[in-house]
Design an enzyme around this catalytic site. Structure first.
Site, PDB file in Angstrom:
ATOM      1  CG  ASP A  38     -13.171   4.755  31.081  1.00 44.84           C
ATOM      2  OD1 ASP A  38     -12.985   5.949  30.813  1.00 44.84           O
ATOM      3  OD2 ASP A  38     -13.713   4.358  32.134  1.00 44.84           O
ATOM      4  CB  THR A 115      -5.548   5.146  18.539  1.00 47.67           C
ATOM      5  OG1 THR A 115      -4.881   4.539  19.659  1.00 47.67           O
ATOM      6  CG2 THR A 115      -4.524   5.793  17.629  1.00 47.67           C
ATOM      7  N   GLY A 478     -25.414 -17.203 -14.507  1.00 44.55           N
ATOM      8  CA  GLY A 478     -26.818 -17.025 -14.137  1.00 44.55           C
ATOM      9  C   GLY A 478     -27.170 -17.971 -13.010  1.00 44.55           C
ATOM     10  CB  SER A 480     -29.075 -23.207  -9.748  1.00 45.60           C
ATOM     11  OG  SER A 480     -29.377 -24.556  -9.961  1.00 45.60           O
ATOM     12  CB  ALA A 482     -30.545 -19.289 -15.490  1.00 41.94           C
ATOM     13  CB  SER A 485     -26.034 -26.688 -18.888  1.00 46.02           C
ATOM     14  OG  SER A 485     -25.180 -26.458 -17.776  1.00 46.02           O
ATOM     15  CB  SER A 552     -19.354 -17.648 -12.250  1.00 47.14           C
ATOM     16  OG  SER A 552     -20.187 -17.427 -13.351  1.00 47.14           O
TER      17      SER A 552
END
Length: 643
Positions: A38, A115, A478, A480, A482, A485, A552
């Site tokens: 303004d 702008t 995947g 935790s 899943a 490991s 990941s």
């Protein structure tokens, strides 16, 4: 005697041609209006368009009608309505987007970018400033220099705008008081001296009454400087300085209309080139000579900065989009590590270590940004410590690209114009394709030049041949719980029984050693995966089949590791388990702690998991047991080795 119709048409055509030729020959000045919200930017531009007779009669009638509807006080015309085109802008009385307007006088052509002043739309202001030669910085005479005034001044200085006009607006609302004007000028001068702005002039104006816009106003008899339009017509333009620089042309397109023509099209970013000149193609470094300079209107003997041309070469040399054609005597450099100033423009904070697309001229590479060296406080100009950059933050950081960039420092001196094409870049989020930052390269880091890849006599192919197998990275991802490991361990046992040389990198095990210094913030998760990816690559180079079991959660980081590997060597294994099922299997009690707020940034609860879109192997653990999943994966590895 009246002229025959044919002669009259010829005379009119001649007058039009002469007019167009005169307009084409005029010098162009690009400038922006900026400052706090303004402060009268749109009104001032509307007044400039009105005073330079750029408004048609029907536009004027519509403007008068619109002004009456919005209830403009103290004048019949609200000139801001000429520029504020968005409905939201008219409703709120503010500028949101960048509005470009063209106008001309007898002396010069102009493109002005109006702008926004709101901090929320600082990204749009940077867009407008990126091509400007001059900044028209507006300050409301009633308010003085504000935080956004300082922010925009810093940004203009950063993007290389060397000339500024401090327009103290709405002087009519302070009764054209000289003391109010002098106080604002004194305050801004102290700030400008600190940030290094020395080429600027202050002008008291009123967009509403027109004082000192197109001509000197009687209400400011105490002011002895030029009117705004007079100054805009006289201020030097940097086109000559750009032509004096060494020749640079990023290749935008390879033109091959038929088998007899092969040309390289682009915009000449700096310097000049003539047919017969020797040039160097970067980053390859090959040299050749220019055979022809082709344009839509025919061949040219010479091209200069600002012209779009197509070059052909005397010899057949390899050149493609993203390459840079430069003078052979003074070519730019190429590097993959830099220091840069970054203006962050996204609502989501910068994530150090994450891969972003970096666009520099016609080059596009993947870049990772390190933790900022510091962030700039726009009020005090202090260099503050920062772990990331939030929306509208300005900071300095180091970045690394996945391949060398042909570049020049954005500002290699404080006299000439900036190297915008080969020094200014943007960062793009790979997932959303949104532009998240703009940046200016300072210099290449010395380690980028001093650290070279050492050639080794025993190759990765030799390592693999000795082991009698094809190297690969099986990337298990995947939630935790899943079963990553468990399944990875079974797969390794089966491969070992088959005589394969393997190694399993498990997420928990790696955090006990290599990554013990990392936490679970988004930035730390990214660095965790980057390090594991580098280790997996080294092991694959040794000829091993590497198995990794990590949550990941982010696609960008999994893609980063994929790019480290050879074609077909990265095998993404998505161990797909619904969240409720993963919670049932949670023998460690991690989900319960996360639900209770004891484990912040836990994937699936308060941190997202981005499932693979096209994994090589998709394991649905609701349909397959761990043993069945392992058998399926081993079968896929066997098929991989046969290819």
């Amino acid at each position: 005697m009246a002229l025959p119709h044919a002669e009259e048409r010829d005379l009119i055509a001649s007058d039009i041609s002469a007019y167009l030729a005169k307009q084409t020959s005029k010098e162009m000045l690009r400038f922006i209006t900026c400052g706090s919200v303004d402060d009268g930017k749109s009104t001032l531009i509307g007044r400039l368009l009105y005073e330079t007779r750029q408004i048609f009669d029907d536009q004027m009638a519509a403007l008068e009608a619109d002004s009456k509807r919005v209830g403009t006080q103290g004048a019949n015309i609200d000139f801001a309505l000429l520029v504020d085109g968005l409905t939201a802008e008219r409703e709120q009385g503010i500028t949101i987007d960048v509005a470009y307007r063209f106008f001309a006088t007898s002396k010069r052509k102009f493109i002005v970018a109006d702008t926004p002043g709101h901090e929320q739309y600082t990204r749009n202001m940077v867009t407008g400033a990126s091509t400007a030669d001059l900044a028209l910085l507006l300050v409301d005479a009633r308010k003085g220099v504000l935080e956004q005034t300082r922010r925009h001044s810093i940004l203009c200085n950063l993007v290389g705008i060397r000339r500024m006009v401090l327009a103290v607006t709405k002087m009519d609302l302070v009764d054209f008081d000289q003391a109010a004007f002098d106080a604002i000028v004194a305050g801004y001068r102290a700030f400008a001296d600190v940030i290094g702005i020395d080429d600027w002039i202050a002008i008291p104006v009123s967009g509403l009454t027109g004082d000192n816009v197109a001509k000197r106003g009687e209400a400011t008899s105490w002011y002895d400087g030029p009117a705004l339009l007079d100054h805009l017509e006289a201020v030097p333009v940097d086109s000559a300085a750009q032509e004096a620089k060494p020749f640079r042309m990023p290749v935008q397109w390879v033109s091959r209309p038929d088998q007899h023509f092969r040309g390289f099209a682009g915009l000449v970013a700096g310097g000049a080139i003539a047919a017969g000149d020797e040039v160097r193609i970067l980053p390859s470094g090959r040299t050749t000579r220019v055979a022809r300079i082709v344009t839509m209107d025919g061949d040219l003997p010479r091209a200069i900065a600002g012209q779009s041309v197509t070059l052909t070469f005397a010899e057949e040399v390899d050149c493609s989009r993203g390459d840079v054609i430069a003078t052979a005597k003074d070519p730019p450099h190429a590097a993959d590590q830099f220091e840069a100033t970054i203006v962050w423009m996204a609502d989501e904070a910068m994530t150090p270590g994450r891969g972003y697309w970096l666009k520099l001229g016609t080059q596009t590479v993947t870049a990772t940004v390190a933790h900022p060296k510091h962030q700039v406080n726009v009020n005090s100009l202090e260099e503050l410590a920062a772990k990331t950059l939030e929306l509208n933050a300005i900071g300095v950081a180091e970045l690394t690209t996945d391949r060398p960039l042909v570049f020049e420092p954005y500002r290699d001196d404080h006299v000439g114009p900036p190297n915008r094409v080969l020094g200014g870049f943007i960062l793009i989020d790979k997932l959303t394709n949104a532009t998240v930052a703009a940046g200016m390269l300072h210099f290449a880091l010395r380690r980028a030049e001093n650290v070279h890849w050492q050639a080794l006599d025993v190759s990765r192919e030799t390592h693999a041949k000795l082991k009698g197998q094809k190297p690969a990275v099986l990337w298990f991802t995947g939630l935790s719980g899943a079963g990553k490991s468990t399944i990875a361990n079974l797969v390794e046992k089966k491969l070992a029984a088959m005589g394969r040389h393997t190694f399993l990198l498990d997420g928990d095990n790696v955090r006990h050693g290599l990554n013990k210094d990392l936490g679970f913030t988004e930035a730390d998760r990214i660095e965790n995966i980057r390090r594991v990816g580098e280790v997996a690559k080294l092991m694959a180079d040794a000829g091993l089949i590497v198995l990794t079991a990590f949550i990941s959660p982010f696609r960008a980081e999994r893609d980063m590791v994929r790019r480290m590997m050879g074609d077909g060597e990265f095998i993404e294994v998505f161990v797909d388990t619904p969240l409720d099922e993963a919670e049932k299997r949670d023998v460690k009690g991690l989900y319960a702690k996360a639900r209770a707020g004891e484990l912040p940034n836990f994937t699936g609860i308060d941190s997202p998991y981005e499932a693979p879109e096209n994994p090589e192997l998709w394991i649905d653990t609701t349909k397959l047991s761990a043993e069945q999943a392992a058998e399926e994966i081993v079968a896929a590895i066997t098929e991989f080795e046969r290819r």
